[in-house]
Design an enzyme around this catalytic site. Structure first.
Site, PDB file in Angstrom:
ATOM      1  N   HIS A  67       0.855  -1.192   0.000  1.00  0.00           N
ATOM      2  CA  HIS A  67       0.000   0.000   0.000  1.00  0.00           C
ATOM      3  C   HIS A  67       0.893   1.245   0.000  1.00  0.00           C
ATOM      4  CE1 HIS A  67      -3.889  -1.898   1.816  1.00  0.00           C
ATOM      5  NE2 HIS A  67      -3.309  -2.710   0.961  1.00  0.00           N
ATOM      6  N   GLU A  69       0.888   3.857   1.830  1.00  0.00           N
ATOM      7  CA  GLU A  69       1.353   4.250   3.171  1.00  0.00           C
ATOM      8  C   GLU A  69       2.513   3.383   3.635  1.00  0.00           C
ATOM      9  OE1 GLU A  69      -3.278   4.436   3.508  1.00  0.00           O
ATOM     10  OE2 GLU A  69      -1.786   3.372   2.302  1.00  0.00           O
ATOM     11  N   CYS A  97      -6.253   1.929   5.821  1.00  0.00           N
ATOM     12  CA  CYS A  97      -6.885   0.668   6.200  1.00  0.00           C
ATOM     13  C   CYS A  97      -6.329   0.204   7.554  1.00  0.00           C
ATOM     14  CB  CYS A  97      -6.622  -0.379   5.122  1.00  0.00           C
ATOM     15  SG  CYS A  97      -4.909  -0.967   5.104  1.00  0.00           S
ATOM     16  N   CYS A 100      -2.449  -0.394   7.500  1.00  0.00           N
ATOM     17  CA  CYS A 100      -1.676   0.842   7.426  1.00  0.00           C
ATOM     18  C   CYS A 100      -1.809   1.661   8.710  1.00  0.00           C
ATOM     19  CB  CYS A 100      -2.111   1.661   6.215  1.00  0.00           C
ATOM     20  SG  CYS A 100      -1.697   0.843   4.644  1.00  0.00           S
TER      21      CYS A 100
END
Length: 168
Positions: A67, A69, A97, A100
């Site tokens: 991801h 992040e 999410c 993260c």
């Protein structure tokens, strides 16, 4: 004589640092879109300087943890030669999410600024409040909705195209 305030322009980001850095995160989201990745972008800033910038790369890297992040956190930790990101702010185009948000707690980041809400997986406001949960050993400040329309629009367009092609 009346002293008029000076006009604001794009270069004068000291007046609107959240918008300036969110624009950089949106540039990362565009890069993801161009690579057929879900268009989420993130930048991490320390003392006014970007020390991590990334976009989603799950498809490219065949990695469910890639991801924006997570990749930006890794870059920022490397830039600081420290896993602790105290004094740093994450700008991300979509609400983080659970994975993260957990990584942000563990990195000791000070602040998270995000654009669009994620009603299906958001973990700092929508479904969970991981960043402000008093049971955890670290909490971070949260600024939601910065450039929300722009951040949401790129996601809406991406998934509109995917649906028209019969893909999820």
């Amino acid at each position: 004589m009346i002293d008029h305030p000076r006009p604001r322009d794009e270069a004068d980001f000291d007046l609107q640092p959240d918008h300036h850095f969110m624009r950089l995160a949106l540039q990362q989201a565009v890069a993801a879109f161009e690579q057929d990745e879900v268009p989420v972008g993130a930048v991490i800033v320390h003392e006014g300087r970007v020390i991590g910038a990334a976009h989603n790369q799950r498809e490219t890297l065949s990695d469910p943890t890639a991801h924006a992040e997570m990749l930006a956190i890794t870059q920022a930790a490397e830039a600081r030669s420290d896993w602790r990101l105290n004094g740093c702010t994450l700008y991300v185009t979509l609400e983080p999410c659970p994975m993260c948000a957990g990584a942000l707690v563990n990195s000791r980041i000070d602040r998270v600024v995000y654009g669009a809400l994620d009603p299906k997986a958001g973990a700092v406001h929508s479904l969970f409040t991981i960043g402000s949960d008093p049971r955890l050993n670290h909490r971070f400040a949260i600024t939601p909705g910065v450039m929300q329309a722009d951040c949401g629009a790129i996601l809406t367009e991406f998934f509109r195209i995917k649906r028209s092609m019969g893909k999820k």
